[in-house]
Scaffold this active site. Structure first.
Site, PDB file in Angstrom:
ATOM      1  N   GLU A  62       0.822  -1.204   0.000  1.00 36.24           N
ATOM      2  CA  GLU A  62       0.000   0.000   0.000  1.00 36.24           C
ATOM      3  C   GLU A  62       0.863   1.264   0.000  1.00 36.24           C
ATOM      4  O   GLU A  62       0.503   2.267  -0.609  1.00 36.24           O
ATOM      5  CB  GLU A  62      -0.926   0.006   1.220  1.00 36.24           C
ATOM      6  CG  GLU A  62      -1.984  -1.083   1.216  1.00 36.24           C
ATOM      7  CD  GLU A  62      -1.472  -2.415   1.763  1.00 36.24           C
ATOM      8  OE1 GLU A  62      -2.266  -3.359   1.840  1.00 36.24           O
ATOM      9  OE2 GLU A  62      -0.274  -2.487   2.131  1.00 36.24           O
ATOM     10  N   ARG A 267       9.138 -11.691   0.378  1.00 32.18           N
ATOM     11  CA  ARG A 267       8.222 -10.568   0.558  1.00 32.18           C
ATOM     12  C   ARG A 267       8.413  -9.885   1.905  1.00 32.18           C
ATOM     13  O   ARG A 267       8.352  -8.660   2.006  1.00 32.18           O
ATOM     14  CB  ARG A 267       6.767 -11.087   0.437  1.00 32.18           C
ATOM     15  CG  ARG A 267       5.692 -10.075   0.781  1.00 32.18           C
ATOM     16  CD  ARG A 267       5.623  -8.963  -0.218  1.00 32.18           C
ATOM     17  NE  ARG A 267       4.486  -8.078   0.025  1.00 32.18           N
ATOM     18  CZ  ARG A 267       4.267  -6.953  -0.635  1.00 32.18           C
ATOM     19  NH1 ARG A 267       5.121  -6.589  -1.583  1.00 32.18           N
ATOM     20  NH2 ARG A 267       3.217  -6.207  -0.375  1.00 32.18           N
ATOM     21  N   ILE A 335       2.419  -4.972 -11.498  1.00 33.86           N
ATOM     22  CA  ILE A 335       2.485  -3.763 -12.329  1.00 33.86           C
ATOM     23  C   ILE A 335       3.883  -3.159 -12.339  1.00 33.86           C
ATOM     24  O   ILE A 335       4.352  -2.669 -13.374  1.00 33.86           O
ATOM     25  CB  ILE A 335       1.438  -2.741 -11.839  1.00 33.86           C
ATOM     26  CG1 ILE A 335       0.029  -3.297 -12.048  1.00 33.86           C
ATOM     27  CG2 ILE A 335       1.588  -1.407 -12.574  1.00 33.86           C
ATOM     28  CD1 ILE A 335      -1.076  -2.461 -11.417  1.00 33.86           C
TER      29      ILE A 335
END
Length: 419
Positions: A62, A267, A335
């Site tokens: 985020e 991650r 993306i």
């Protein structure tokens, strides 16, 4: 106070001992949870008297997604400061890596009425933007009561999350109805949010498409590539999650690509040592990025144990696999890899990013594989065929360019209150 919010508040207070225990437990693996604990209960140090625009970004993903919005807000309202709040230490570290001292950073308090009131009274934001799917009923109610316009931006709501919120339909309806406006990523997200009771929903697209690879990061990636060996094929295994590394290492063993160098970036930073132990147990020759050493010709894996350098990793690779997708974990954002012009491979479990993945596959920017064996096969094909890899990377650039513009549309929604 409605009956739904009263019951919610009762549950929140009953869960306080669990919240404290969970904070202690998480701090065992990640020391950052031991820091700034008072902020989680609404106690903050003095700050600037400049009027503030507040953006809440839970964690790493985020925070990176919020970058275009925060930069646009700072450009449009130069007389205002930006307050960036998080819930995780990694989110906070990412915010520091991206913005340095350009924003004020702190933790958003837990959703206790008193803590929320202290937060809003201390910072007095002129508007707030919650990134993606953050619904905190007491926070939303307190903003409405103080006249602080609060927006849900880059909002996404998967079918799974929709079903979960439906179990608390009255509370969700009340909370969504008190927001100033909602900027949804897609028509599906807007439809689900409206079904839950949202009254003002606009489809703006995903802000993540507006992220541009920082030139300094790309230059760092080129420097790494020279260290890796410019003729060595480089496969990036990005944002890997627990359980995936074993599958990926098995798949790597089956790839027939001479001199292949794999770059594995877990991650979550608290798992860096865990993955290092896994590599050691398998007898794999690896080096840590944090060691800063020249990469040896016999090194098989580089362990990407650094924060805030994802674009550099993309810049240094030939092919990128996006983790969180080989196991039912929902996937991660593809993306950024497309924006860096890299061919993308992604697994079957992508429900958190389903629309972006579907569009990327349709555009020829990404290849979705059913399992690790198929991943190895597709990686080998692209690494053996630079032309095919280049065409896929170019399709990624075109894919991102086509979907840019969400930040401008979100800015049109955000209105500041008078001081």
């Amino acid at each position: 106070m409605s009956g739904a919010r009263f019951l919610y508040m009762l549950v929140v207070y009953l869960l306080l001992p669990y919240v404290l225990l969970r904070l202690v437990w998480r701090s065992r693996r990640q020391r950052g949870y031991r820091e700034h604990v008072t902020e989680r209960f609404g106690y903050y140090l003095p700050h600037t008297d400049r009027p503030l625009i507040w953006v809440h970004a839970v964690s790493v993903g985020e925070t990176r997604a919020a970058e275009p919005l925060i930069r646009a807000l700072r450009a449009r309202y130069p007389q205002h400061g930006v307050l960036l709040t998080h819930m995780t230490p990694t989110g906070r570290e990412t915010g520091e890596a991206i913005f340095g001292g350009d924003v004020i950073r702190c933790y958003l308090p837990y959703d206790f009425p008193g803590a929320v009131a202290k937060f809003l009274d201390h910072f007095r934001p002129q508007a707030g933007a919650l990134m993606e799917t953050e619904l905190w009923p007491n926070l939303i109610h307190a903003c409405r009561a103080r006249g602080v316009p609060l927006y849900l931006v880059n909002a996404r709501l998967s079918g799974k999350s929709f079903a979960r919120y439906q179990r608390f339909a009255r509370l969700a309806h009340e909370s969504l109805g008190q927001l100033a406006a909602i900027a949804a990523q897609s028509e599906d997200d807007a439809r689900r949010l409206t079904a839950l009771g949202a009254g003002s929903v606009r489809v703006t697209g995903s802000i993540k498409f507006d992220v541009s690879p920082p030139p300094a990061q790309l230059e760092l990636g080129r420097a790494w590539r020279r260290e890796f060996g410019e003729r060595r094929p480089v496969l990036l295994l990005a944002s890997t999650r627990e359980g995936e590394e074993t599958l990926l290492l098995d798949a790597l063993a089956a790839i027939d690509v001479p001199e292949l160098l794999a770059v594995m970036v877990p991650r979550h930073p608290q798992r860096f040592d865990e993955v290092a132990h896994l590599l050691e147990a398998r007898g794999i020759r690896f080096q840590r990025r944090s060691a800063g050493m020249v990469i040896s010709a016999d090194t098989q894996v580089v362990l990407g144990d650094s924060m805030g350098e994802m674009f550099a990793y993309y810049g240094a690779c030939d092919v990128a696999f996006i983790g969180g997708s080989l196991l039912p974990l929902g996937g991660q954002n593809l993306i950024e890899a497309c924006a860096a012009g890299k061919p993308v491979l992604i697994g079957p479990f992508t429900h958190n990013f389903s629309e972006a993945v579907e569009r990327a596959v349709q555009a020829g920017a990404a290849i979705q594989v059913p399992d690790a064996k198929s991943l190895a096969r597709e990686a080998r094909r692209l690494l053996h065929d630079p032309g095919a890899a280049w065409r896929t990377g170019q399709a990624g650039l075109a894919f991102c360019a086509k979907h840019r513009g969400a930040t401008v549309r979100v800015l049109e929604l955000i209105k500041l209150r008078d001081r």
